[in-house]
Design an enzyme around this catalytic site. Sequence first.
Site, PDB file in Angstrom:
ATOM      1  N   TYR A  54      -4.450 -10.759 -20.384  1.00 52.39           N
ATOM      2  CA  TYR A  54      -3.450 -11.643 -19.760  1.00 52.39           C
ATOM      3  C   TYR A  54      -3.955 -13.075 -19.686  1.00 52.39           C
ATOM      4  O   TYR A  54      -3.190 -14.030 -19.821  1.00 52.39           O
ATOM      5  CB  TYR A  54      -3.059 -11.127 -18.363  1.00 52.39           C
ATOM      6  CG  TYR A  54      -1.801 -10.298 -18.395  1.00 52.39           C
ATOM      7  CD1 TYR A  54      -1.793  -9.058 -19.016  1.00 52.39           C
ATOM      8  CD2 TYR A  54      -0.609 -10.758 -17.838  1.00 52.39           C
ATOM      9  CE1 TYR A  54      -0.638  -8.292 -19.076  1.00 52.39           C
ATOM     10  CE2 TYR A  54       0.555 -10.004 -17.891  1.00 52.39           C
ATOM     11  CZ  TYR A  54       0.537  -8.771 -18.505  1.00 52.39           C
ATOM     12  OH  TYR A  54       1.682  -8.031 -18.577  1.00 52.39           O
ATOM     13  N   GLY A 112       1.744  -8.445 -14.328  1.00 57.01           N
ATOM     14  CA  GLY A 112       3.089  -8.883 -14.702  1.00 57.01           C
ATOM     15  C   GLY A 112       3.744  -9.666 -13.574  1.00 57.01           C
ATOM     16  O   GLY A 112       4.394 -10.696 -13.808  1.00 57.01           O
ATOM     17  N   THR A 152     -20.357  -1.495  -0.533  1.00 56.10           N
ATOM     18  CA  THR A 152     -20.016  -2.319   0.624  1.00 56.10           C
ATOM     19  C   THR A 152     -19.734  -1.399   1.809  1.00 56.10           C
ATOM     20  O   THR A 152     -19.209  -0.300   1.627  1.00 56.10           O
ATOM     21  CB  THR A 152     -18.784  -3.183   0.312  1.00 56.10           C
ATOM     22  OG1 THR A 152     -19.085  -3.981  -0.841  1.00 56.10           O
ATOM     23  CG2 THR A 152     -18.406  -4.100   1.456  1.00 56.10           C
ATOM     24  N   ASP A 189       0.860  -1.185   0.000  1.00 55.14           N
ATOM     25  CA  ASP A 189       0.000   0.000   0.000  1.00 55.14           C
ATOM     26  C   ASP A 189       0.894   1.232   0.000  1.00 55.14           C
ATOM     27  O   ASP A 189       1.946   1.222   0.655  1.00 55.14           O
ATOM     28  CB  ASP A 189      -0.895  -0.005   1.255  1.00 55.14           C
ATOM     29  CG  ASP A 189      -2.195   0.757   1.050  1.00 55.14           C
ATOM     30  OD1 ASP A 189      -2.121   1.977   0.821  1.00 55.14           O
ATOM     31  OD2 ASP A 189      -3.260   0.122   1.100  1.00 55.14           O
ATOM     32  N   TYR A 193     -12.445   6.740 -12.607  1.00 51.35           N
ATOM     33  CA  TYR A 193     -12.536   5.453 -11.896  1.00 51.35           C
ATOM     34  C   TYR A 193     -13.157   4.405 -12.820  1.00 51.35           C
ATOM     35  O   TYR A 193     -12.610   3.312 -13.004  1.00 51.35           O
ATOM     36  CB  TYR A 193     -13.380   5.634 -10.641  1.00 51.35           C
ATOM     37  CG  TYR A 193     -13.483   4.423  -9.746  1.00 51.35           C
ATOM     38  CD1 TYR A 193     -12.348   3.867  -9.162  1.00 51.35           C
ATOM     39  CD2 TYR A 193     -14.718   3.864  -9.448  1.00 51.35           C
ATOM     40  CE1 TYR A 193     -12.450   2.771  -8.310  1.00 51.35           C
ATOM     41  CE2 TYR A 193     -14.826   2.773  -8.593  1.00 51.35           C
ATOM     42  CZ  TYR A 193     -13.688   2.233  -8.029  1.00 51.35           C
ATOM     43  OH  TYR A 193     -13.798   1.151  -7.182  1.00 51.35           O
TER      44      TYR A 193
END
Length: 329
Positions: free
Chosen positions: A162, A105, A178, A34, A148
């Site tokens: 991917y 990645g 939530t 973070d 966003y």
Amino acid sequence: MSKRRVLITGGAGFLGSHLCDRFLAEGFEVVCMDNLITGDLRNIEHLFGNSSFHFYNQDVTEFIHVPGDLYAVLHFASPASPIDYLELPIQTLKVGSLGTHKALGLARSKGARFLLASTSECYGDPLVHPQREDYWGNVNPVGPRGVYDEAKRFAEAMTMAYHRYHKLETRIIRIFNTYGPRMRLNDGRALPAFMSQALRGEDVTVFGDGSQTRSFCYVDDLVEGIYRLLHSNEVYPTNIGNPAEMTIRDFAEEVVKLCGSKSKLVFKPLPEDDPKVRQPDITKARRVLGWEPKVDLATGLERTLAYFRSRLELVPAGKPGQKPSDKRA
Ligand code: UDP
């Protein structure tokens, strides 16, 4: 045998910190990453004595390096409230695009599963109700929420690329509203705003006429859905949320009543592109994951109230527009 390790980006945030708790409780080693722009060390400080928990203060939009094996990467780093997008528009776009690329990645280099935290915002101001996963959405790319919504839509596209091109095991969760302990008190979202205002006896600010709807899911239910999705075989996006829909006005009244507050509702202008309705169709989650929410609103709000009461005793009154990087609240 050594413990399986997971990386949780955004691990010091509201959802990320609950995920750290859950994976530690399940016997995993947890690497929490973070940069603390909107995350908060207080959400994870109870974990620092745990030898299975590791914290990296790092921005996931830069090259990320994690030594050792990884079983899974859960990408939860992102500002996630409308006030945050307004104050951090570039970071929001970067973490959804560059950050998702870096996290993918890393997962690829480790042969790890990847789970993307996506959002009901992918549906924008929806023209289909309730929202099913096969609805493509109604998003304004150039409005204030576009930073966003489009970042998360890009993140979903990148995750699928991917999966298809690199054969990475990927999962995508679309998270609906939530709530629960560890939400930032002043992030401007409906529940923290209403609960803080009600507890302080201030006017409760309902935007618009309050007839717009949302469907609120308690955090423990969400975490259970995430845990099941990660271990499922479902590659395409899956809605996780509580289908109990209500108007924001009714929600505000419920919070005021629960707080035992004398606060009055006051009506403020509706923010641009505020979705008029939102309710998850969770048919797929029920079928594929055997999941549905268990915590009703009254129970979830009681648990959240206990947290807000304890936090409000410690911090002075803040303004809803307070900078997310300001750690006073
Ligand atoms: N809202 C409100 N007063 C507030 C904060 C939010 O009426 O002080 C409304 C907001 O306009 C929206 C709903 O509550 O219609 C949910 O807002 P939130 O920011 O929690 O989430 P989102 O809009 O992303 O669903």
